[in-house]
Write a protein that holds these residues in place. Structure first.
Motif, mmCIF file in Angstrom:
data_model
loop_
_atom_site.group_PDB
_atom_site.id
_atom_site.type_symbol
_atom_site.label_atom_id
_atom_site.label_comp_id
_atom_site.label_asym_id
_atom_site.label_seq_id
_atom_site.Cartn_x
_atom_site.Cartn_y
_atom_site.Cartn_z
ATOM 1 N N GLN A 24 0.875 -1.162 0.000
ATOM 2 C CA GLN A 24 0.000 0.000 0.000
ATOM 3 C C GLN A 24 0.924 1.226 0.000
ATOM 4 O OE1 GLN A 24 -2.223 0.365 3.580
ATOM 5 N NE2 GLN A 24 -3.220 2.270 2.948
ATOM 6 N N PHE A 25 0.788 2.086 -1.009
ATOM 7 C CA PHE A 25 1.682 3.238 -1.146
ATOM 8 C C PHE A 25 1.226 4.370 -0.230
ATOM 9 C CE2 PHE A 25 2.092 1.687 -5.739
ATOM 10 C CZ PHE A 25 3.076 0.794 -5.391
ATOM 11 N N SER A 100 13.435 9.464 7.693
ATOM 12 C CA SER A 100 12.747 9.441 8.989
ATOM 13 C C SER A 100 11.441 8.652 8.895
ATOM 14 C CB SER A 100 12.490 10.860 9.486
ATOM 15 O OG SER A 100 11.584 11.512 8.630
ATOM 16 N N ASP A 101 10.728 8.775 7.780
ATOM 17 C CA ASP A 101 9.479 8.024 7.617
ATOM 18 C C ASP A 101 9.720 6.527 7.452
ATOM 19 O OD1 ASP A 101 8.080 10.353 7.817
ATOM 20 O OD2 ASP A 101 7.698 10.554 5.659
ATOM 21 N N ILE A 107 7.545 -0.270 7.288
ATOM 22 C CA ILE A 107 7.593 0.672 6.174
ATOM 23 C C ILE A 107 8.862 0.417 5.380
ATOM 24 C CG2 ILE A 107 7.665 3.109 5.516
ATOM 25 C CD1 ILE A 107 5.056 2.415 6.808
ATOM 26 N N THR A 108 8.746 0.420 4.045
ATOM 27 C CA THR A 108 9.896 0.205 3.177
ATOM 28 C C THR A 108 9.844 1.177 2.004
ATOM 29 O OG1 THR A 108 11.133 -1.457 1.950
ATOM 30 C CG2 THR A 108 8.750 -1.571 1.797
ATOM 31 N N LYS A 130 3.847 0.262 2.675
ATOM 32 C CA LYS A 130 3.589 -0.631 3.800
ATOM 33 C C LYS A 130 3.013 -1.909 3.227
ATOM 34 C CE LYS A 130 1.374 -0.693 8.275
ATOM 35 N NZ LYS A 130 0.641 0.092 9.269
ATOM 36 N N GLY A 131 3.487 -3.050 3.689
ATOM 37 C CA GLY A 131 3.039 -4.332 3.161
ATOM 38 C C GLY A 131 1.574 -4.592 3.451
#
Length: 155
Positions: A24-25, A100-101, A107-108, A130-131
């Motif tokens: 999910q972007f 930082s995010d 989160i990748t 996020k997966g």
């Protein structure tokens, strides 16, 4: 001579279709890539695989790993390595925000698209992602099927 011009494209758009299904972007960014001469020629031929690619921060710089750019067929012994890490070029402010995010759990940063800009530079669109869970993927498939049926019915 005519075959060479047919082989090299002006507008290249290589998309990581698997990424939108798996992730999910959250946010998208555009970055330049530091390439060698034979790499840009291979990109213009469309011989790139970004399905398994990912981005990693090292000493405040963003690096692109596991993106396969095929060796240029006309290249000599100066040809590039297909899977070498490539540095991504972004503003310092964007890099700090992205770093930082991306420190949050789950989160990748992944590449979603490689394209050639209007000025002729190779760019990569990266996404903070996020997966998805299995039920999220099922929901996306269900929505896609419903949309397809609506289009077929003419609504």
């Amino acid at each position: 001579m005519a075959k060479d011009k047919d082989r090299i494209q002006k507008h290249v758009n290589i998309v990581n279709r698997k990424a939108s299904f798996e992730y999910q972007f959250i946010d998208k960014y555009t970055a330049g890539m530091m390439l060698k001469g034979t790499e840009i020629k291979s990109i213009r031929e469309g011989k790139v695989n970004i399905g398994e690619g990912y981005c990693v921060f090292q000493r405040g710089e963003l690096w692109l790993y596991n993106v396969h750019i095929a060796p240029y067929t006309e290249g000599t012994h100066f040809n590039h390595e297909p899977l070498r890490p490539r540095k991504l070029l972004m503003n310092k402010r964007e890099l700090r925000r992205l770093e930082s995010d991306s420190q949050e759990q789950g989160i990748t940063v992944i590449p979603t698209r490689i394209f050639i800009s209007d000025r002729g530079f190779a760019k990569v669109e990266i996404a903070l992602a996020k997966g998805k869970k299995l039920y999220d993927k099922r929901q996306d498939i269900k929505e896609k099927d419903v949309k397809r049926e609506m289009d077929r019915a003419g609504y």
